[in-house]
Design a protein around this motif. Structure first.
Motif, PDB file in Angstrom:
ATOM      1  N   GLN A   2      96.777  76.066 -34.001  1.00 18.88           N
ATOM      2  CA  GLN A   2      97.290  74.711 -33.834  1.00 18.88           C
ATOM      3  C   GLN A   2      97.877  74.528 -32.440  1.00 18.88           C
ATOM      4  O   GLN A   2      98.355  75.493 -31.828  1.00 18.88           O
ATOM      5  N   ALA A   3      97.855  73.291 -32.003  1.00 19.48           N
ATOM      6  CA  ALA A   3      98.450  72.937 -30.717  1.00 19.48           C
ATOM      7  C   ALA A   3      99.057  71.548 -30.823  1.00 19.48           C
ATOM      8  O   ALA A   3      98.578  70.705 -31.585  1.00 19.48           O
ATOM      9  N   ASN A   4     100.113  71.323 -30.068  1.00 21.54           N
ATOM     10  CA  ASN A   4     100.650  69.973 -29.895  1.00 21.54           C
ATOM     11  C   ASN A   4     100.003  69.421 -28.632  1.00 21.54           C
ATOM     12  O   ASN A   4      99.987  70.086 -27.595  1.00 21.54           O
ATOM     13  N   VAL A   5      99.462  68.228 -28.747  1.00 23.41           N
ATOM     14  CA  VAL A   5      98.733  67.627 -27.645  1.00 23.41           C
ATOM     15  C   VAL A   5      99.304  66.243 -27.368  1.00 23.41           C
ATOM     16  O   VAL A   5      99.425  65.422 -28.276  1.00 23.41           O
ATOM     17  N   ASP A   6      99.680  66.008 -26.127  1.00 22.61           N
ATOM     18  CA  ASP A   6     100.068  64.678 -25.669  1.00 22.61           C
ATOM     19  C   ASP A   6      98.969  64.216 -24.729  1.00 22.61           C
ATOM     20  O   ASP A   6      98.483  64.997 -23.905  1.00 22.61           O
ATOM     21  N   LEU A   7      98.582  62.958 -24.836  1.00 23.15           N
ATOM     22  CA  LEU A   7      97.533  62.442 -23.973  1.00 23.15           C
ATOM     23  C   LEU A   7      97.753  60.978 -23.698  1.00 23.15           C
ATOM     24  O   LEU A   7      98.563  60.320 -24.346  1.00 23.15           O
ATOM     25  N   VAL A   8      97.010  60.489 -22.735  1.00 20.22           N
ATOM     26  CA  VAL A   8      97.022  59.073 -22.399  1.00 20.22           C
ATOM     27  C   VAL A   8      95.592  58.572 -22.556  1.00 20.22           C
ATOM     28  O   VAL A   8      94.654  59.168 -22.020  1.00 20.22           O
ATOM     29  N   HIS A   9      95.430  57.510 -23.340  1.00 21.71           N
ATOM     30  CA  HIS A   9      94.116  56.897 -23.559  1.00 21.71           C
ATOM     31  C   HIS A   9      94.273  55.392 -23.422  1.00 21.71           C
ATOM     32  O   HIS A   9      95.093  54.792 -24.113  1.00 21.71           O
ATOM     33  N   GLU A  10      93.515  54.804 -22.513  1.00 27.98           N
ATOM     34  CA  GLU A  10      93.580  53.364 -22.253  1.00 27.98           C
ATOM     35  C   GLU A  10      95.013  52.893 -22.049  1.00 27.98           C
ATOM     36  O   GLU A  10      95.450  51.883 -22.592  1.00 27.98           O
ATOM     37  N   GLY A  11      95.781  53.665 -21.298  1.00 34.60           N
ATOM     38  CA  GLY A  11      97.153  53.312 -20.966  1.00 34.60           C
ATOM     39  C   GLY A  11      98.171  53.606 -22.045  1.00 34.60           C
ATOM     40  O   GLY A  11      99.366  53.425 -21.841  1.00 34.60           O
ATOM     41  N   GLU A  12      97.725  54.042 -23.221  1.00 34.11           N
ATOM     42  CA  GLU A  12      98.638  54.332 -24.326  1.00 34.11           C
ATOM     43  C   GLU A  12      98.882  55.831 -24.437  1.00 34.11           C
ATOM     44  O   GLU A  12      97.948  56.618 -24.447  1.00 34.11           O
ATOM     45  N   ARG A  13     100.157  56.193 -24.521  1.00 32.16           N
ATOM     46  CA  ARG A  13     100.511  57.605 -24.728  1.00 32.16           C
ATOM     47  C   ARG A  13     100.446  57.911 -26.211  1.00 32.16           C
ATOM     48  O   ARG A  13     100.930  57.132 -27.035  1.00 32.16           O
ATOM     49  N   ARG A  14      99.830  59.049 -26.538  1.00 32.89           N
ATOM     50  CA  ARG A  14      99.687  59.464 -27.932  1.00 32.89           C
ATOM     51  C   ARG A  14     100.036  60.940 -28.051  1.00 32.89           C
ATOM     52  O   ARG A  14      99.763  61.721 -27.148  1.00 32.89           O
ATOM     53  N   SER A  15     100.610  61.307 -29.195  1.00 30.56           N
ATOM     54  CA  SER A  15     100.947  62.708 -29.474  1.00 30.56           C
ATOM     55  C   SER A  15     100.313  63.105 -30.800  1.00 30.56           C
ATOM     56  O   SER A  15     100.335  62.340 -31.763  1.00 30.56           O
ATOM     57  N   TYR A  16      99.756  64.308 -30.823  1.00 28.68           N
ATOM     58  CA  TYR A  16      99.071  64.812 -32.014  1.00 28.68           C
ATOM     59  C   TYR A  16      99.431  66.263 -32.254  1.00 28.68           C
ATOM     60  O   TYR A  16      99.684  67.018 -31.306  1.00 28.68           O
ATOM     61  N   THR A  17      99.403  66.664 -33.510  1.00 25.32           N
ATOM     62  CA  THR A  17      99.330  68.064 -33.886  1.00 25.32           C
ATOM     63  C   THR A  17      97.863  68.279 -34.231  1.00 25.32           C
ATOM     64  O   THR A  17      97.310  67.568 -35.073  1.00 25.32           O
ATOM     65  N   VAL A  18      97.231  69.230 -33.565  1.00 29.86           N
ATOM     66  CA  VAL A  18      95.794  69.433 -33.709  1.00 29.86           C
ATOM     67  C   VAL A  18      95.528  70.846 -34.210  1.00 29.86           C
ATOM     68  O   VAL A  18      96.091  71.818 -33.698  1.00 29.86           O
ATOM     69  N   LYS A  19      94.667  70.945 -35.220  1.00 32.97           N
ATOM     70  CA  LYS A  19      94.233  72.238 -35.744  1.00 32.97           C
ATOM     71  C   LYS A  19      92.768  72.423 -35.383  1.00 32.97           C
ATOM     72  O   LYS A  19      91.928  71.588 -35.746  1.00 32.97           O
ATOM     73  N   PHE A  20      92.462  73.488 -34.638  1.00 35.61           N
ATOM     74  CA  PHE A  20      91.103  73.826 -34.256  1.00 35.61           C
ATOM     75  C   PHE A  20      90.602  74.895 -35.228  1.00 35.61           C
ATOM     76  O   PHE A  20      91.251  75.922 -35.394  1.00 35.61           O
ATOM     77  N   VAL A  21      89.457  74.664 -35.861  1.00 38.50           N
ATOM     78  CA  VAL A  21      88.924  75.570 -36.877  1.00 38.50           C
ATOM     79  C   VAL A  21      87.604  76.161 -36.387  1.00 38.50           C
ATOM     80  O   VAL A  21      86.724  75.433 -35.914  1.00 38.50           O
ATOM     81  N   PHE A  22      87.476  77.477 -36.542  1.00 35.89           N
ATOM     82  CA  PHE A  22      86.293  78.220 -36.105  1.00 35.89           C
ATOM     83  C   PHE A  22      85.658  78.930 -37.288  1.00 35.89           C
ATOM     84  O   PHE A  22      86.353  79.300 -38.233  1.00 35.89           O
ATOM     85  N   THR A  23      84.347  79.139 -37.220  1.00 39.57           N
ATOM     86  CA  THR A  23      83.644  79.869 -38.270  1.00 39.57           C
ATOM     87  C   THR A  23      82.489  80.636 -37.636  1.00 39.57           C
ATOM     88  O   THR A  23      81.993  80.235 -36.584  1.00 39.57           O
ATOM     89  N   PRO A  24      82.080  81.741 -38.263  1.00 38.75           N
ATOM     90  CA  PRO A  24      80.907  82.440 -37.740  1.00 38.75           C
ATOM     91  C   PRO A  24      79.636  81.732 -38.226  1.00 38.75           C
ATOM     92  O   PRO A  24      79.522  81.375 -39.388  1.00 38.75           O
TER      93      PRO A  24
END
Length: 135
Positions: A98-120
């Protein structure tokens, strides 16, 4: 909770970005353990690539069974902070971080908790899913 798969993750517009605008914190230092672990190697690549907007490199990490509809959308990551180590499970085999991600999209600031999932898949680990919750 907002949930999107790899193909739906771009809807809010933050899978790709302008590398020159990113100030992405700890992404360059993400380490997930034994480099002989295929899951760890792919997780480290995602943690380095995602915040910099390296679309071509990120697309190469997506599982072949997940038809990639990733497309460039304007965003810039202002923070990418890994918040959990790589967690591997055996049945079915998968791994995630998991990661906390802050970003700017079309002038709007957004914050997310993101889970990246991997598989073989086809003998190699790949990015299977991305699950996010806006915070």
């Amino acid at each position: 909770m907002t949930t999107f798969g790899v193909t739906g993750f771009v809807a809010p517009g933050f899978l790709l970005g302008d590398e020159s605008e990113a100030d992405n914190g700890t992404a360059d230092t993400a380490y997930f353990g034994d480099s002989d672990s295929g899951a760890a190697a792919v997780a480290e690549q995602v943690a380095r690539t995602f915040p910099s907007g390296g679309y071509a490199a990120l697309k190469q990490l997506v599982c072949p069974s997940r038809p990639s509809k990733l497309r460039a959308t304007p965003y810039s990551v202002t923070r990418f902070e890994v918040t959990s180590g790589l967690r591997e499970q055996q049945n079915p085999p998968n791994a995630s971080f998991q990661a906390n991600v802050d970003l700017v999209h079309e002038g709007e600031r957004r914050s997310y908790t993101v889970k990246f999932v991997f598989t073989p898949e086809s003998g190699a680990w790949c990015l299977f899913d991305i699950d996010s919750e806006r915070i």
